[in-house]
Motif scaffolding. Structure first.
Motif, mmCIF file in Angstrom:
data_model
loop_
_atom_site.group_PDB
_atom_site.id
_atom_site.type_symbol
_atom_site.label_atom_id
_atom_site.label_comp_id
_atom_site.label_asym_id
_atom_site.label_seq_id
_atom_site.Cartn_x
_atom_site.Cartn_y
_atom_site.Cartn_z
ATOM 1 N N LYS A 114 -61.116 -3.794 66.598
ATOM 2 C CA LYS A 114 -62.483 -4.087 66.200
ATOM 3 C C LYS A 114 -62.931 -5.393 66.832
ATOM 4 O O LYS A 114 -62.101 -6.212 67.246
ATOM 5 C CB LYS A 114 -62.661 -4.031 64.685
ATOM 6 N N ARG A 122 -60.814 6.751 55.257
ATOM 7 C CA ARG A 122 -59.965 5.695 54.660
ATOM 8 C C ARG A 122 -60.793 4.867 53.672
ATOM 9 O O ARG A 122 -60.330 4.553 52.576
ATOM 10 C CB ARG A 122 -59.406 4.785 55.760
ATOM 11 N N HIS A 178 -60.192 -7.820 56.818
ATOM 12 C CA HIS A 178 -60.135 -7.027 55.584
ATOM 13 C C HIS A 178 -58.735 -6.989 54.970
ATOM 14 O O HIS A 178 -58.529 -6.383 53.931
ATOM 15 C CB HIS A 178 -60.494 -5.562 55.870
ATOM 16 N N GLU A 235 -70.858 -2.608 59.751
ATOM 17 C CA GLU A 235 -69.944 -1.657 59.094
ATOM 18 C C GLU A 235 -70.322 -1.442 57.623
ATOM 19 O O GLU A 235 -70.075 -0.374 57.057
ATOM 20 C CB GLU A 235 -68.519 -2.225 59.194
ATOM 21 N N TYR A 286 -56.945 -1.152 48.958
ATOM 22 C CA TYR A 286 -56.452 -1.443 50.309
ATOM 23 C C TYR A 286 -57.353 -2.473 51.017
ATOM 24 O O TYR A 286 -56.901 -3.558 51.350
ATOM 25 C CB TYR A 286 -56.383 -0.138 51.118
HETATM 26 C C1 GN1 Z 1 -58.835 -3.434 58.977
HETATM 27 O O1 GN1 Z 1 -57.528 -6.244 59.625
HETATM 28 P P1 GN1 Z 1 -58.884 -5.872 60.118
HETATM 29 O O2 GN1 Z 1 -59.981 -6.315 59.233
HETATM 30 O O3 GN1 Z 1 -59.026 -6.311 61.545
HETATM 31 C C2 GN1 Z 1 -57.842 -2.293 59.194
HETATM 32 C C3 GN1 Z 1 -58.321 -1.413 60.334
HETATM 33 C C4 GN1 Z 1 -59.691 -0.844 59.993
HETATM 34 C C5 GN1 Z 1 -60.642 -2.017 59.735
HETATM 35 C C6 GN1 Z 1 -61.987 -1.524 59.267
HETATM 36 C C7 GN1 Z 1 -54.153 -2.987 59.212
HETATM 37 O O4 GN1 Z 1 -58.891 -4.249 60.140
HETATM 38 O O5 GN1 Z 1 -57.421 -0.321 60.505
HETATM 39 O O6 GN1 Z 1 -60.185 -0.075 61.072
HETATM 40 O O7 GN1 Z 1 -60.114 -2.905 58.706
HETATM 41 N N1 GN1 Z 1 -56.520 -2.835 59.494
HETATM 42 C C8 GN1 Z 1 -55.436 -2.333 58.880
HETATM 43 O O8 GN1 Z 1 -62.908 -2.545 59.383
HETATM 44 O O9 GN1 Z 1 -55.478 -1.393 58.086
#
Ligand code: GN1
Ligand code: ADP
Ligand code: MG
Length: 371
Positions: A225, A321, A33, A269, A332
């Protein structure tokens, strides 16, 4: 960050690094993400050589240099540990590829920040748990990741995102988004907003205990995750923990909780059919057992008792969030459709509600496994 970098910008970035062979293809890769991730395939005298190229999201990670210092430090530390146990340091952790002038990232003239990792071949990552064995493995890997970093010099780690899992601060940011409501979306999501507001008291349970010194600060991953772990395609075992951008001092409960949030959810999700969302108690039990084994006795009795709270709070925090991001216009998290962040927030809140309904069972599982 600009939306999608132009091909010549990507080529320019690739040219800055020491790679084996001639780049032949560059394609977007994975489902993260946050960063822009590409698979780069080079031709090295007839052999294919694959790399992961990432444009770091520097509107989120404000100090890419500090971030890369963390990643380089943690990966070389882990490589050493892996060597000591006769493992394969090229596959069991990431390694940072240097630029031609010896840096671990490249800043281009448009102020994009780029980095390269070797692509770890013959691996796959899961978006959903397919069998309990995989999830047990994953739990053990996250637990032992934390244990391996127990003697890492935490004072050398930069805080890449301040107050990352400080749920009370996340709550304040959420309240501000509701108050300011810049897109006029709040009225259409009152039910979700009220769900979040009703749980304010929960937000500071863990941070209060941390401040009182009752929970230990550890070096944690903070983004556990499911798709941040690579599985070996041959052995089908958890092989390598990736996405090390948020490795910072934190609570063990963050790593436990975020993995439950993603792996023990019966739905995705961003599932829009909320009847598919819930906590799979059997997977909760599997993960708890694997995590306790991976941590190898290093968790305190209070940390163990609070595992269900870690799961609930990480899910709740992610929900606020997502909802805050929806309210301020999706700035974000990457979205792939309209209302994507709202869909995501709804699944998180449904999962929180289901955890509340299954609270006693979760607590009993933890008690049973820790006896
Ligand atoms: C983001 O980068 P990624 O997709 O592994 C996020 C996590 C959230 C997640 C929700 C740096 O993770 O904190 O839990 O999305 N990473 C950042 O799916 O904000
Ligand atoms: P984000 O911070 O955006 O989530 P990640 O670092 O998690 O970015 O990378 C996104 C995806 O790219 C991962 O989920 C994984 O599928 C793949 N990936 C990342 N690094 C590697 C690697 N070194 N080898 C193989 N696949 C990788
Ligand atoms: Mg990721």
């Amino acid at each position: 960050m600009t939306k999608t970098p132009a091909p010549e910008t990507i080529d320019n970035a690739i040219a800055a690094f020491r790679l084996a062979g001639i780049p032949r293809s560059v394609n977007p890769h994975g489902n993260g993400h946050i960063n822009d991730t590409y698979l780069v395939i080079c031709d090295d005298a007839g052999n294919e050589k694959k790399y992961i190229l990432q444009r770091m999201n520097h509107s989120i990670f404000r100090n890419p240099q500090a971030l890369m210092e963390n990643v380089a430090g943690v990966t070389s530390y882990l490589q050493e540990k892996i060597r000591e146990r006769n493992g394969d340091p090229d596959r069991e952790t990431l390694s940072v590829i240097k630029t031609k002038d010896g840096k671990n990232y490249f800043e281009d003239s448009l102020h994009n920040f780029w980095r390269f990792f070797p692509f770890i071949e013959d691996t796959y990552c899961l978006e959903k748990v397919e069998n309990a064995g995989d999830f047990y493995d994953c739990a053990q890997a996250f637990g032992s990741f934390q244990r391996q970093l127990a003697d890492y010099p935490a004072e050398t780690l930069h805080e890449t995102i301040p107050l990352f899992h400080h749920t009370p601060s996340r709550f304040q940011t959420f309240q501000k988004a509701v108050r300011e409501d810049p897109l006029g979306r709040a009225d259409s999501v009152r039910e979700e907003i009220n769900f979040a507001l009703a749980r304010e008291a929960d937000t500071h349970v863990l941070t209060d205990l941390l401040e009182k010194g009752e929970l230990p600060l550890r070096v944690t991953h903070n983004d556990t995750k499911l798709n941040n772990i690579l599985f070996d395609a041959v052995t089908k075992k958890a092989l390598c923990i990736i996405d090390l951008d948020t490795v910072m001092p934190g609570l063990s409960l963050y790593d436990f909780g975020d993995a439950i949030r993603t792996g023990a959810n019966t739905g995705a999700e961003d599932e829009t059919d909320l009847s598919k969302i819930g906590l799979d108690l059997s997977l909760f039990e599997t993960f708890t057992a694997g995590f306790l084994t991976g941590c190898a006795g290093s968790l305190t009795p209070l940390e163990i008792e609070l595992l269900p709270m870690g799961a609930k709070l990480m899910t709740y925090e992610c929900g606020i969030r997502f909802l805050a991001d929806y309210l301020v216009g999706d700035v974000y998290f990457k979205i792939h459709k309209e209302h994507h962040n709202l869909d995501r927030a709804r699944t998180q809140f449904k999962l929180v509600a289901d955890m509340e309904a299954k609270w006693e069972e979760m607590a009993e599982i933890v008690r049973r496994l820790s006896r």
